[in-house]
Design an enzyme around this catalytic site. Structure first.
Site, PDB file in Angstrom:
ATOM      1  N   GLY A   1       0.781  -1.245   0.000  1.00  0.00           N
ATOM      2  CA  GLY A   1       0.000   0.000   0.000  1.00  0.00           C
ATOM      3  C   GLY A   1       0.805   1.284   0.000  1.00  0.00           C
TER       4      GLY A   1
ATOM      5  CG  ASP B   1      -5.415  -3.497  -2.189  1.00  0.00           C
ATOM      6  OD1 ASP B   1      -5.013  -3.070  -1.089  1.00  0.00           O
ATOM      7  OD2 ASP B   1      -5.728  -4.691  -2.385  1.00  0.00           O
TER       8      ASP B   1
ATOM      9  CE  LYS C   1      -9.558   3.609   7.492  1.00  0.00           C
ATOM     10  NZ  LYS C   1      -9.984   2.235   7.107  1.00  0.00           N
TER      11      LYS C   1
ATOM     12  CD  GLU D   1       1.497   1.020   7.017  1.00  0.00           C
ATOM     13  OE1 GLU D   1       1.714   0.961   5.790  1.00  0.00           O
ATOM     14  OE2 GLU D   1       1.229   0.019   7.713  1.00  0.00           O
ATOM     15  CG  ASP D   2      -0.770   2.140   3.275  1.00  0.00           C
ATOM     16  OD1 ASP D   2      -0.547   1.790   4.452  1.00  0.00           O
ATOM     17  OD2 ASP D   2      -1.241   1.362   2.425  1.00  0.00           O
TER      18      ASP D   2
ATOM     19  CG  PHE E   1     -12.336  -0.040   2.573  1.00  0.00           C
ATOM     20  CD1 PHE E   1     -11.259  -0.661   3.189  1.00  0.00           C
ATOM     21  CD2 PHE E   1     -12.481  -0.156   1.187  1.00  0.00           C
ATOM     22  CE1 PHE E   1     -10.335  -1.383   2.439  1.00  0.00           C
ATOM     23  CE2 PHE E   1     -11.560  -0.875   0.443  1.00  0.00           C
ATOM     24  CZ  PHE E   1     -10.492  -1.488   1.064  1.00  0.00           C
TER      25      PHE E   1
ATOM     26  CG  ASP F   1      -7.895   0.178  10.013  1.00  0.00           C
ATOM     27  OD1 ASP F   1      -8.690   0.868  10.640  1.00  0.00           O
ATOM     28  OD2 ASP F   1      -8.262  -0.824   9.371  1.00  0.00           O
TER      29      ASP F   1
END
Ligand code: 5GP
Ligand code: MG
Length: 181
Positions: free
Chosen positions: A48, A163, A135, A103-104, A156, A107
């Site tokens: 990601g 992706d 998040k 990091e993308d 999401f 979560d």
């Protein structure tokens, strides 16, 4: 494009590339300053983060900077599985290095905590964590994040490297799933 359909889901435009670029510019400028006297190793968490990492790294003007990659997977479809699989490991000698993890999105936080543990075992001098997105409402573990691009709600998202079951990584902007009630 305002709306896209990927597999069975509809997504709507959420974060424009223009916004992402300004976040990346600000973050990389800070890093150029913070790691001036180090020879930092940037560590991109595949898949990601490849786009974010490339855009950060090309703005790092320090000639001593290096980049490497590890590949982890925790997501299946639109939900985290809670366990992190290592698909490509870490071969670099990290002893005494300053490592900056790229990091993308954070979560639950499980991936990043797992990554930090793996890096710590290799005795770096310092570990810094940079994430494009966070998040906050999804966090399940305590983790120190040193660079946070943007906090987002618990929806999401796809695009800009992220992706939905393999698709959508090539979207320039970031889209969020449209809940049909
Ligand atoms: P965590 O372990 O923090 O729950 O999840 C981290 C990883 O799951 C991220 O690196 C990212 O690859 C993936 N992920 C988390 N949230 C999303 C999301 O909204 N969309 C996509 N496509 N991937 C996500
Ligand atoms: Mg990731």
């Amino acid at each position: 494009m305002k709306n896209v359909k990927i597999h069975d889901k509809e997504f709507e435009l959420f974060i424009t590339y223009e916004k992402i670029r300004s976040i990346v510019e600000e973050m990389s400028e800070k890093m150029n300053n913070d790691f001036k006297d180090k020879n930092p190793l940037f560590l991109c968490i595949l898949n990601g983060s490849f786009m974010f990492a490339a855009e950060i790294f090309k703005r790092i003007s320090l000639l001593d900077a290096e980049i490497s990659f590890i590949k982890l997977a925790s997501y299946s479809g639109t939900h985290t599985t809670g366990s992190v699989k290592q698909l490509i490991g870490l071969n670099e000698d990290l002893t005494g290095r300053t490592v900056i993890v790229l990091e993308d999105i954070v979560d639950s936080g499980i991936t990043i905590v797992n990554t930090i543990e793996q890096i710590k075992a290799k005795n770096p001098a310092d570990i810094k964590i940079a994430t494009l997105l966070l998040k906050p409402d999804a966090l399940q573990v305590k983790v120190q994040l040193d660079y946070i691009g943007l906090e987002i709600p618990n929806d999401f998202i796809v695009g800009y490297g992220l992706d939905y079951d393999g698709r959508g990584r090539n979207l320039i902007d970031i889209y969020k799933v449209t809940e049909k009630k």
